[in-house]
Design an enzyme around this catalytic site. Sequence first.
Site, PDB file in Angstrom:
ATOM      1  N   THR A   1       0.991  -1.168  -0.058  1.00 14.54           N
ATOM      2  CA  THR A   1      -0.110   0.062   0.053  1.00 14.54           C
ATOM      3  C   THR A   1       0.726   1.339   0.086  1.00 14.54           C
ATOM      4  O   THR A   1       0.606   2.294  -0.665  1.00 14.54           O
ATOM      5  CB  THR A   1      -0.987  -0.225   1.194  1.00 14.54           C
ATOM      6  OG1 THR A   1      -1.710  -1.107   1.170  1.00 14.54           O
ATOM      7  CG2 THR A   1      -1.566   1.314   1.175  1.00 14.54           C
ATOM      8  N   TYR A   2       1.978   1.378   0.708  1.00 17.43           N
ATOM      9  CA  TYR A   2       2.836   2.341   0.965  1.00 17.43           C
ATOM     10  C   TYR A   2       2.287   3.590   0.981  1.00 17.43           C
ATOM     11  O   TYR A   2       2.444   4.470   0.085  1.00 17.43           O
ATOM     12  CB  TYR A   2       3.745   2.283  -0.089  1.00 17.43           C
ATOM     13  CG  TYR A   2       4.679   1.076   0.080  1.00 17.43           C
ATOM     14  CD1 TYR A   2       6.072   1.260   0.707  1.00 17.43           C
ATOM     15  CD2 TYR A   2       4.299  -0.061  -0.547  1.00 17.43           C
ATOM     16  CE1 TYR A   2       6.838   0.436   0.614  1.00 17.43           C
ATOM     17  CE2 TYR A   2       5.231  -1.190  -0.146  1.00 17.43           C
ATOM     18  CZ  TYR A   2       6.296  -0.991   0.349  1.00 17.43           C
ATOM     19  OH  TYR A   2       7.521  -1.937   0.538  1.00 17.43           O
ATOM     20  N   THR A   3       1.257   4.049   1.958  1.00 17.44           N
ATOM     21  CA  THR A   3       0.651   5.421   2.072  1.00 17.44           C
ATOM     22  C   THR A   3       1.822   6.179   2.679  1.00 17.44           C
ATOM     23  O   THR A   3       2.505   5.525   3.562  1.00 17.44           O
ATOM     24  CB  THR A   3      -0.563   5.507   2.588  1.00 17.44           C
ATOM     25  OG1 THR A   3      -0.569   4.771   4.198  1.00 17.44           O
ATOM     26  CG2 THR A   3      -1.689   4.613   1.985  1.00 17.44           C
TER      27      THR A   3
END
Length: 423
Positions: free
Chosen positions: A342-344
């Site tokens: 996801t790497y938000t």
Amino acid sequence: MPQFGILCKTPPKVLVRQFVERFERPSGEKIALCAAELTYLCWMITHNGTAIKRATFMSYNTIISNSLSFDIVNKSLQFKYKTQKATILEASLKKLIPAWEFTIIPYYGQKHQSDITDIVSSLQLQFESSEEADKGNSHSKKMLKALLSEGESIWEITEKILNSFEYTSRFTKTKTLYQFLFLATFINCGRFSDIKNVDPKSFKLVQNKYLGVIIQCLVTETKTSVSRHIYFFSARGRIDPLVYLDEFLRNSEPVLKRVNRTGNSSSNKQEYQLLKDNLVRSYNKALKKNAPYSIFAIKNGPKSHIGRHLMTSFLSMKGLTELTNVVGNWSDKRASAVARTTYTHQITAIPDHYFALVSRYYAYDPISKEMIALKDETNPIEEWQHIEQLKGSAEGSIRYPAWNGIISQEVLDYLSSYINRRI
């Protein structure tokens, strides 16, 4: 089947007449051959007569040809088409041939369109169950596991990848860009777009407890539309981000910011970005062509994301998953495979000891949970503990002429002084 060139040269009224004639005395063979005409007519209807390119025509024609079905007895025809105007298309075709029923299924590049309740249920299951979350990322996980099982450390893998770019191109600039991009995504656990969209005018020096002074910059245009910081700092040995930043600034020029026609572009007054938009394509090809590890040759293997995958694995191996969450801004509840894909990002205070650990000037003691300094004279804190100590130098404008007036003079001077001392 009529070819694209013939269709382009056929007057619209003639094309419509030929299409209608197929249905006056229909046969299976006649209807099966109408896909090309359907493609051309549908494009004219949905794009108000705008010309269609050959590649686009071939793509749309393939979709219609593969999905076309008809019933001559009941006079019905059905096919898939890339559009959000299916009802308009159906009405237009019905107007041409009133005796026939047309059913158009919107095509979204997937086998079927999921119901919104199914999508929400699936996401909820992933949120509550790490096992379900792992399933969606099993392919990448297996490939990364294969890479890490080679018996080499993360740093050895990183150095091999950096070395592989030496054989990518005979041009110094190209090699420099690839090496800089890879290392920047690695130390920042970031995406390609995070590095590409950095605002060069946001570069500044910030204080760090363990390294003295580090460079911080801002990126506001991220995939999650949430801003984050990117950092460059001194590190032990060959994998020194400041050395690669120096090479990058000496061999590159500012890139005018791509106009973003969506989102909050009207309020974003950023003039420049760090890298060109299309760099990621050649970067991925370079990784595949000179791959130091076999998994880079796999079609769907990790390429532009390999840097962040390696950093995530490194922190996990150290038992510091809380740092992974902070750097990548992943919630504690979802610190799993879903989190890693996801790497938000957001502007979150990253603890100083993260930079100490990645710099390798310090070792982490898992018992005391403290950073232990390793004696190394190249550690910048041995010479520069405070930003005030850097004032007085003016070498940056000479070393990085292309970036004068864009990157802060203070940052350019610090980097130039650091490189001179390091060499």
